[in-house]
Design a protein around this motif. Structure first.
Motif, mmCIF file in Angstrom:
data_model
loop_
_atom_site.group_PDB
_atom_site.id
_atom_site.type_symbol
_atom_site.label_atom_id
_atom_site.label_comp_id
_atom_site.label_asym_id
_atom_site.label_seq_id
_atom_site.Cartn_x
_atom_site.Cartn_y
_atom_site.Cartn_z
ATOM 1 N N SER A 135 5.680 -7.162 29.320
ATOM 2 C CA SER A 135 4.334 -7.553 29.764
ATOM 3 C C SER A 135 3.449 -7.933 28.564
ATOM 4 O O SER A 135 2.273 -8.190 28.723
ATOM 5 C CB SER A 135 3.689 -6.417 30.562
ATOM 6 N N ASN A 136 4.054 -7.931 27.390
ATOM 7 C CA ASN A 136 3.257 -8.213 26.189
ATOM 8 C C ASN A 136 3.860 -9.344 25.342
ATOM 9 O O ASN A 136 3.761 -9.322 24.130
ATOM 10 C CB ASN A 136 3.152 -6.922 25.354
ATOM 11 N N LEU A 188 17.128 -4.719 29.683
ATOM 12 C CA LEU A 188 17.206 -5.157 28.280
ATOM 13 C C LEU A 188 18.009 -6.454 28.147
ATOM 14 O O LEU A 188 17.634 -7.362 27.396
ATOM 15 C CB LEU A 188 17.860 -4.044 27.452
ATOM 16 N N GLU A 189 19.123 -6.517 28.906
ATOM 17 C CA GLU A 189 19.950 -7.727 28.840
ATOM 18 C C GLU A 189 19.214 -8.928 29.427
ATOM 19 O O GLU A 189 19.318 -10.027 28.909
ATOM 20 C CB GLU A 189 21.285 -7.520 29.565
ATOM 21 N N TYR A 190 18.451 -8.711 30.502
ATOM 22 C CA TYR A 190 17.629 -9.801 31.060
ATOM 23 C C TYR A 190 16.603 -10.270 30.018
ATOM 24 O O TYR A 190 16.341 -11.456 29.879
ATOM 25 C CB TYR A 190 16.895 -9.341 32.328
ATOM 26 N N TYR A 191 16.047 -9.310 29.294
ATOM 27 C CA TYR A 191 15.035 -9.650 28.284
ATOM 28 C C TYR A 191 15.668 -10.470 27.148
ATOM 29 O O TYR A 191 15.113 -11.482 26.713
ATOM 30 C CB TYR A 191 14.413 -8.357 27.749
ATOM 31 N N HIS A 192 16.868 -10.015 26.715
ATOM 32 C CA HIS A 192 17.579 -10.783 25.672
ATOM 33 C C HIS A 192 17.922 -12.181 26.177
ATOM 34 O O HIS A 192 17.838 -13.158 25.440
ATOM 35 C CB HIS A 192 18.892 -10.058 25.290
ATOM 36 N N TRP A 193 18.306 -12.267 27.441
ATOM 37 C CA TRP A 193 18.670 -13.538 28.078
ATOM 38 C C TRP A 193 17.455 -14.470 28.072
ATOM 39 O O TRP A 193 17.551 -15.655 27.761
ATOM 40 C CB TRP A 193 19.158 -13.223 29.494
ATOM 41 N N PHE A 194 16.283 -13.878 28.387
ATOM 42 C CA PHE A 194 15.040 -14.659 28.368
ATOM 43 C C PHE A 194 14.764 -15.198 26.954
ATOM 44 O O PHE A 194 14.434 -16.365 26.773
ATOM 45 C CB PHE A 194 13.870 -13.789 28.853
ATOM 46 N N LEU A 195 14.909 -14.307 25.956
ATOM 47 C CA LEU A 195 14.627 -14.737 24.564
ATOM 48 C C LEU A 195 15.564 -15.865 24.153
ATOM 49 O O LEU A 195 15.151 -16.842 23.527
ATOM 50 C CB LEU A 195 14.802 -13.550 23.607
ATOM 51 N N ARG A 235 11.572 -6.917 33.899
ATOM 52 C CA ARG A 235 10.491 -5.975 34.210
ATOM 53 C C ARG A 235 10.843 -5.105 35.419
ATOM 54 O O ARG A 235 10.651 -3.890 35.397
ATOM 55 C CB ARG A 235 9.210 -6.769 34.493
ATOM 56 N N ASN A 236 11.415 -5.732 36.465
ATOM 57 C CA ASN A 236 11.760 -4.965 37.671
ATOM 58 C C ASN A 236 12.800 -3.888 37.383
ATOM 59 O O ASN A 236 12.734 -2.786 37.929
ATOM 60 C CB ASN A 236 12.292 -5.900 38.760
ATOM 61 N N HIS A 237 13.748 -4.205 36.528
ATOM 62 C CA HIS A 237 14.774 -3.195 36.208
ATOM 63 C C HIS A 237 14.205 -2.083 35.328
ATOM 64 O O HIS A 237 14.559 -0.919 35.500
ATOM 65 C CB HIS A 237 16.000 -3.864 35.558
ATOM 66 N N LYS A 288 12.087 4.953 27.000
ATOM 67 C CA LYS A 288 12.655 3.612 26.761
ATOM 68 C C LYS A 288 12.252 2.655 27.881
ATOM 69 O O LYS A 288 11.993 1.477 27.648
ATOM 70 C CB LYS A 288 14.175 3.699 26.706
ATOM 71 N N GLY A 289 12.256 3.161 29.121
ATOM 72 C CA GLY A 289 11.880 2.337 30.274
ATOM 73 C C GLY A 289 10.454 1.838 30.140
ATOM 74 O O GLY A 289 10.163 0.654 30.341
ATOM 75 N N TRP A 290 9.529 2.739 29.743
ATOM 76 C CA TRP A 290 8.126 2.345 29.558
ATOM 77 C C TRP A 290 7.989 1.349 28.416
ATOM 78 O O TRP A 290 7.186 0.414 28.483
ATOM 79 C CB TRP A 290 7.269 3.588 29.292
ATOM 80 N N GLU A 291 8.778 1.559 27.373
ATOM 81 C CA GLU A 291 8.724 0.616 26.235
ATOM 82 C C GLU A 291 9.194 -0.768 26.669
ATOM 83 O O GLU A 291 8.647 -1.788 26.239
ATOM 84 C CB GLU A 291 9.594 1.141 25.085
ATOM 85 N N GLY A 292 10.200 -0.790 27.544
ATOM 86 C CA GLY A 292 10.688 -2.062 28.084
ATOM 87 C C GLY A 292 9.605 -2.763 28.896
ATOM 88 O O GLY A 292 9.381 -3.974 28.741
#
Lengths: 287, 132
Positions: A247-248, A190-197, A223-225, A238-242
């Motif tokens: 991927s979307n 989640l933190e990687y995703y926020h970092w990307f955004l 994605r890997n995490h 939650k993992g699947w939602e991530g």
């Protein structure tokens, strides 16, 4: 009755009541009161009494909280038990609103690390709350680097102020000691995703190759995490939602696919994303 | 199932015990020594079968119990006796329960903001919030 007892003991041990809605707190309080103490072992009685203290404090039943605290204080040595001192401090902070007395209990012995941990949280109320709290946590972790809960709290605080890189670092410290903590793998993702955004938002020159590759790398890490979290627990929603979220990211995928679609890393990322999107969507629906 | 096995095993052992008693009574009346012939093989077999049935009953009674989720839903475990060996499947139970073994790393009760939580509850329940 056994089912209810087991459930309440699990709630007490995990501390999940902290995230309960007011409705859930109210229901849990009624369940504790209806349970009674018949057929419980001594350890179970005092574990549930501690839970009752927390729940009654959270639901503003101050007299009940005081009664629970008094019973615990009567039973255990308050001079030696950090757990009891923590409860006393919480009571003073919440009911009496006496921050000075609450911190005095925590400060008596510098070797009582669990109380020092609580002490760090008082800086949240200052004007520069987050910064001060983070500095205190860093100071505390210098003294006690194996405290996983404090690493978790530091990660959460860094996330609140938007410092996702350091937040990732903190959560990874937990994973070094708890390599199967799938909920923490999810938080890292989640933190990687926020970092990307954040990086994508700050990236004015969106067509620059190194910036695109950096963003792809962040999303791949996220994605890997997420994937690691569902590898450990395949029904972790939650993992699947991530996985579905990373991927979307249509706008980003369309943007990089047009100009950089032939770059090896980008090509692989987009291909993997296509496969995972449908899989994660169907899994979320089935769970 | 386990109760039936317990009953059958106990009956077999009791019956074998009574048969042994009768056998010794018979030896006494006919003035024979039991060391000459030993117990009849059918009694020995009955004892062994009784023990095996009792052990089977006790093993089958070890079942994973039902449990209650946080939302008070009764969860029946997918596997009756043992959890799956594969971790990804064994952890499914925690997700049904909505409490996982690593939850305390996330909840961190020692850092709870108790004053705000109480305010939230007071707001929900319509209580007066007392500013201190």
């Amino acid at each position: 009755m056994t089912l209810l007892k087991t459930k309440l003991l699990k709630i007490a041990k995990s501390g999940v009541f902290q995230d309960f809605t007011p409705q859930q707190l109210s229901e849990t309080r009624e369940e504790i009161l209806s349970l009674g103490t018949d057929g419980l072992t001594t350890v179970e009685v005092y574990t549930l009494l501690e839970l009752q203290f927390y729940i009654s404090l959270l639901t503003n039943h101050d007299v009940e909280a005081k009664a629970c605290l008094d019973r615990l204080v009567d039973q255990f040595d308050t001079e030696k038990s950090q757990r009891i001192k923590l409860l006393q401090s919480l009571y003073l902070e919440a009911v009496a609103g006496d921050e000075k007395k609450a911190t005095d209990i925590l400060c008596r012995d510098p070797d009582e690390m669990n109380l020092s941990r609580r002490l760090t949280s008082f800086s949240r109320k200052r004007a520069n709350g987050s910064e001060s709290f983070i500095n205190n946590l860093i100071f505390y972790l210098d003294l006690n680097p194996s405290d996983l809960k404090s690493w978790g709290e530091l990660g959460s605080q860094y996330s609140k102020v938007g410092n996702y890189e350091k937040s990732v670092y903190c959560y990874k410290e937990i994973l070094l000691r708890e390599p199967f903590a799938y909920n923490i793998f999810y938080l890292v993702g989640l933190e990687y995703y926020h970092w990307f955004l954040q990086a994508d938002l700050n990236n004015n020159n969106k067509d620059k190759k190194d910036k695109v590759l950096e963003a792809v790398e962040l999303l791949s890490q996220a994605r890997n995490h997420f994937l690691r979290s569902i590898e450990i627990s395949e029904s972790y929603k939650k993992g699947w939602e991530g996985v579905y979220a990373v991927s979307n990211v249509k706008e980003f995928n369309d943007r990089i696919g047009g100009k950089w679609g032939q770059v090896k890393e980008v090509k692989k990322f987009l291909a993997d994303g296509d496969k995972l999107r449908e899989l994660s969507k169907s899994k979320i629906e089935s769970i | 199932m386990s109760k039936i096995l317990y009953i059958v095993g106990s009956i077999l052992l009791l019956h074998a015990g009574y048969s042994s008693f009768e056998f010794h009574q018979l030896l006494k009346t006919t003035h024979h020594s039991s060391t000459d012939s030993g117990l009849p093989s059918d009694i020995i077999i009955e004892v062994l079968v009784g023990i095996v049935v009792l052990v089977a009953g006790s093993l089958s009674s070890i079942e994973i119990p039902n449990f209650l989720s946080v939302d008070n839903e009764v969860i029946h475990p997918d596997h009756k006796y043992l959890k799956p060996i594969e971790m990804s499947k064994a952890t499914a139970e925690f997700e049904k329960l909505k409490i996982n073994p690593f939850a305390e790393l996330e909840t961190r009760i020692e850092f709870i903001d108790i004053v705000n939580k109480r305010k939230e509850y007071a707001k929900w329940s319509g209580q007066e919030v007392e500013e201190k």
